[in-house]
Design a protein around this motif. Structure first.
Motif, PDB file in Angstrom:
ATOM      1  N   VAL A  76       0.836  -1.201   0.000  1.00 23.96           N
ATOM      2  CA  VAL A  76       0.000   0.000   0.000  1.00 23.96           C
ATOM      3  C   VAL A  76       0.870   1.250   0.000  1.00 23.96           C
ATOM      4  O   VAL A  76       2.053   1.206   0.341  1.00 23.96           O
ATOM      5  N   VAL A  77       0.255   2.367  -0.389  1.00 28.86           N
ATOM      6  CA  VAL A  77       0.927   3.669  -0.337  1.00 28.86           C
ATOM      7  C   VAL A  77       0.196   4.535   0.680  1.00 28.86           C
ATOM      8  O   VAL A  77      -1.039   4.598   0.677  1.00 28.86           O
ATOM      9  N   VAL A  78       0.952   5.173   1.543  1.00 26.63           N
ATOM     10  CA  VAL A  78       0.333   6.049   2.546  1.00 26.63           C
ATOM     11  C   VAL A  78      -0.285   7.256   1.838  1.00 26.63           C
ATOM     12  O   VAL A  78       0.391   7.958   1.078  1.00 26.63           O
ATOM     13  N   SER A  79      -1.570   7.453   2.072  1.00 24.52           N
ATOM     14  CA  SER A  79      -2.280   8.561   1.452  1.00 24.52           C
ATOM     15  C   SER A  79      -2.297   9.771   2.369  1.00 24.52           C
ATOM     16  O   SER A  79      -1.987  10.891   1.986  1.00 24.52           O
ATOM     17  N   ARG A  80      -2.679   9.531   3.628  1.00 22.06           N
ATOM     18  CA  ARG A  80      -2.652  10.626   4.603  1.00 22.06           C
ATOM     19  C   ARG A  80      -2.573  10.044   5.995  1.00 22.06           C
ATOM     20  O   ARG A  80      -2.788   8.837   6.195  1.00 22.06           O
ATOM     21  N   VAL A  81      -2.270  10.923   6.943  1.00 21.21           N
ATOM     22  CA  VAL A  81      -2.117  10.515   8.331  1.00 21.21           C
ATOM     23  C   VAL A  81      -2.888  11.510   9.184  1.00 21.21           C
ATOM     24  O   VAL A  81      -2.773  12.721   8.982  1.00 21.21           O
ATOM     25  N   SER A  82      -3.679  11.001  10.092  1.00 22.06           N
ATOM     26  CA  SER A  82      -4.442  11.892  10.976  1.00 22.06           C
ATOM     27  C   SER A  82      -3.494  12.824  11.717  1.00 22.06           C
ATOM     28  O   SER A  82      -2.494  12.399  12.284  1.00 22.06           O
ATOM     29  N   ASP A  83      -3.815  14.105  11.715  1.00 26.14           N
ATOM     30  CA  ASP A  83      -2.895  15.078  12.318  1.00 26.14           C
ATOM     31  C   ASP A  83      -3.272  15.418  13.751  1.00 26.14           C
ATOM     32  O   ASP A  83      -2.829  16.425  14.290  1.00 26.14           O
ATOM     33  N   ARG A  84      -4.052  14.588  14.385  1.00 27.72           N
ATOM     34  CA  ARG A  84      -4.548  14.932  15.717  1.00 27.72           C
ATOM     35  C   ARG A  84      -3.536  14.766  16.839  1.00 27.72           C
ATOM     36  O   ARG A  84      -3.566  15.448  17.832  1.00 27.72           O
ATOM     37  N   ASP A  85      -2.633  13.812  16.686  1.00 32.87           N
ATOM     38  CA  ASP A  85      -1.750  13.486  17.816  1.00 32.87           C
ATOM     39  C   ASP A  85      -0.294  13.750  17.435  1.00 32.87           C
ATOM     40  O   ASP A  85       0.287  13.085  16.600  1.00 32.87           O
ATOM     41  N   ARG A  86       0.285  14.753  18.091  1.00 30.54           N
ATOM     42  CA  ARG A  86       1.665  15.144  17.782  1.00 30.54           C
ATOM     43  C   ARG A  86       2.635  13.989  17.993  1.00 30.54           C
ATOM     44  O   ARG A  86       3.548  13.780  17.200  1.00 30.54           O
ATOM     45  N   ASP A  87       2.458  13.246  19.078  1.00 31.16           N
ATOM     46  CA  ASP A  87       3.395  12.163  19.385  1.00 31.16           C
ATOM     47  C   ASP A  87       3.382  11.098  18.293  1.00 31.16           C
ATOM     48  O   ASP A  87       4.440  10.612  17.875  1.00 31.16           O
ATOM     49  N   GLU A  88       2.191  10.755  17.850  1.00 28.11           N
ATOM     50  CA  GLU A  88       2.102   9.781  16.766  1.00 28.11           C
ATOM     51  C   GLU A  88       2.836  10.256  15.523  1.00 28.11           C
ATOM     52  O   GLU A  88       3.550   9.484  14.868  1.00 28.11           O
ATOM     53  N   LEU A  89       2.676  11.532  15.227  1.00 27.10           N
ATOM     54  CA  LEU A  89       3.338  12.054  14.024  1.00 27.10           C
ATOM     55  C   LEU A  89       4.850  12.000  14.152  1.00 27.10           C
ATOM     56  O   LEU A  89       5.558  11.683  13.196  1.00 27.10           O
ATOM     57  N   GLU A  90       5.348  12.295  15.348  1.00 20.48           N
ATOM     58  CA  GLU A  90       6.802  12.222  15.531  1.00 20.48           C
ATOM     59  C   GLU A  90       7.298  10.788  15.406  1.00 20.48           C
ATOM     60  O   GLU A  90       8.336  10.526  14.807  1.00 20.48           O
ATOM     61  N   TYR A  91       6.510   9.892  15.974  1.00 18.70           N
ATOM     62  CA  TYR A  91       6.835   8.473  15.879  1.00 18.70           C
ATOM     63  C   TYR A  91       6.931   8.045  14.420  1.00 18.70           C
ATOM     64  O   TYR A  91       7.893   7.399  13.992  1.00 18.70           O
ATOM     65  N   LEU A  92       5.952   8.447  13.635  1.00 13.88           N
ATOM     66  CA  LEU A  92       5.924   8.048  12.229  1.00 13.88           C
ATOM     67  C   LEU A  92       7.018   8.729  11.423  1.00 13.88           C
ATOM     68  O   LEU A  92       7.603   8.120  10.519  1.00 13.88           O
ATOM     69  N   ALA A  93       7.300   9.970  11.752  1.00 15.17           N
ATOM     70  CA  ALA A  93       8.393  10.654  11.041  1.00 15.17           C
ATOM     71  C   ALA A  93       9.696   9.903  11.274  1.00 15.17           C
ATOM     72  O   ALA A  93      10.474   9.661  10.347  1.00 15.17           O
TER      73      ALA A  93
END
Ligand SMILES: [Mn+2]
Ligand SMILES: [Mn+2]
Ligand SMILES: [Mn+2]
Ligand SMILES: [Mn+2]
Lengths: 234, 234
Positions: free
Chosen positions: B156-173
DNA sequence: ACGACGATTTAGACTAGCCAAAATTAATAA
DNA sequence: TTATTAATTTTGGCTAGTCTAAATCGTCGT
């Protein structure tokens, strides 16, 4: 902590105080903010309760050091935003003020830092007004005098221009008069109209209302006429 | 005309409606905005009076076309700001959301235009969410599905990521997972933990809460693994 | 020294937005 | 069908910010 409204009061009191000194009258604040005097009286009471102004009844208000720090913070936001909009988003100097007014209460300290960094820590905004430093140290008083206070043959450098009136700013931009421009006073007519020479050729006649919005300092001898942007020391 | 508060309600109703469809319940809005249900009931009444939502008592609310236009306007501001902050002020994608939330109600249409121009009219924000066009035409529905809905060996290709949780975004980055990244599902454990391969080497195990914030689409055959940023059509 | 007048404050009232407690409704379980 | 329960709305009340009208103060001219 502080509402937008309170921040606007403190900014306004600071600016009136900087021009006319304390105490700042209720009606002066009411005029500047387009509120009624009772509204201002009420808010000054709030600000006094929070230790941001001192007040003497029926006389007026004066910022405390805490109040002044808040005012400088908002002024820093405002002027950094003006500089950023002009530099990076192609705004003209007549457009930046209203946008900065709307944004100044809503940017984070992080945003402030990044904007300052993108601009390489500017010390003046597009109108020539000083930008408070990040530590919010008090601004030193301004040595500049209104163009209307000068006489024929005076050679002066534009230090700053009041940013209150968009039309005036557009008029001056067309005339090539911006902070750093060297002017020679050619004529002072009755009713305060001032005629100046910009560069070595063009002459411009400025109505009194415009001339009194232009703050200037004596030109140093070696300065060539024209629109350089450097700012000399006090 | 509309207060910041009303704009936030409309934006929130739009987003809930986009996920779960109308009607949007009072409590869903209350949860999202961290207000109490009576507060929301009261504001929904105001919005109804202004023709921005329709309501059925004890059921919930639905945006009118006018309400949806306002929501799209705010969403456009928000996502343009996020894109600008990331692109021109060096914000990371985990930092942009809060700043954009604070500014989205306070920028002028002129600012919106200039930011869009500086970015060359972007169509997605840093989280992969679509940016409404300047004419505020309705967004087409999203084809992407949560990563948690996929099975082992899916590519699969990542289309978008929920921007609600800063920690999750840092984890994914840190994990190198951003919109455009191709993933291969390696394992789906009980409790929803998903293990994926990024690129051709690294494997990452993602807790369910993180995996369900990742929306993906089937990888096209020729797509190489990795973090390209292009967005395919629907 | 006194009165008039302009500036300021006080008094009273209104709106937007919010919450807690109480009443009501819809859905579900017995 | 009826009773319980959870969600929603109604009720009443609070704060911040604003205004108009009325009362009060300070100053300035006589
Ligand atoms: Mn700051
Ligand atoms: Mn300025
Ligand atoms: Mn817009
Ligand atoms: Mn986003």
């Amino acid at each position: 902590m502080l509402s937008d409204v309170m921040e606007d009061y403190l900014k306004t009191i600071y600016q009136i105080q900087a021009r006319s000194g304390p105490p700042v009258s209720t009606s002066a604040v009411a005029d500047a903010l387009e509120k009624t005097p009772p509204t201002v009286t009420s808010m000054l009471g709030n600000l006094e309760d929070r230790g941001l102004v001192t007040r003497e009844k029926y006389k007026g208000a004066e910022l405390t050091p805490e109040g002044e720090t808040v005012a400088l913070e908002i002024l820093r936001h405002h002027r950094l935003l003006e500089a950023y909009l002009a530099e990076h988003l192609d705004y003209s100097w007549s457009e930046v003020h209203d946008e900065a007014d709307a944004l100044e209460h809503h940017i984070s300290e992080e945003f402030e830092r990044r904007v300052a960094e993108a601009l390489d820590d500017p010390v003046v905004d597009p109108h020539g007004d000083p930008i408070p430093s990040a530590d919010l140290a008090p601004l030193e008083d301004d040595e500049a005098t209104p163009l209307t206070a000068h006489e024929v043959d005076d050679r002066v450098v534009v230090s700053r221009v009041s940013d209150r009136d968009r039309d005036e700013l557009e008029y001056l931009a067309d005339a090539g008069i911006t902070p750093g421009t060297t002017l020679e006073v050619v004529d002072v007519a009755p009713f305060g109209m001032v005629t100046v020479r910009t560069g070595s050729d063009a002459e411009q006649s400025l109505p009194e209302s415009v001339a009194e919005a232009i703050y200037v300092r004596p030109a140093t001898d070696a300065a060539p006429a024209g629109g350089s942007t450097e700012v000399s020391d006090a």
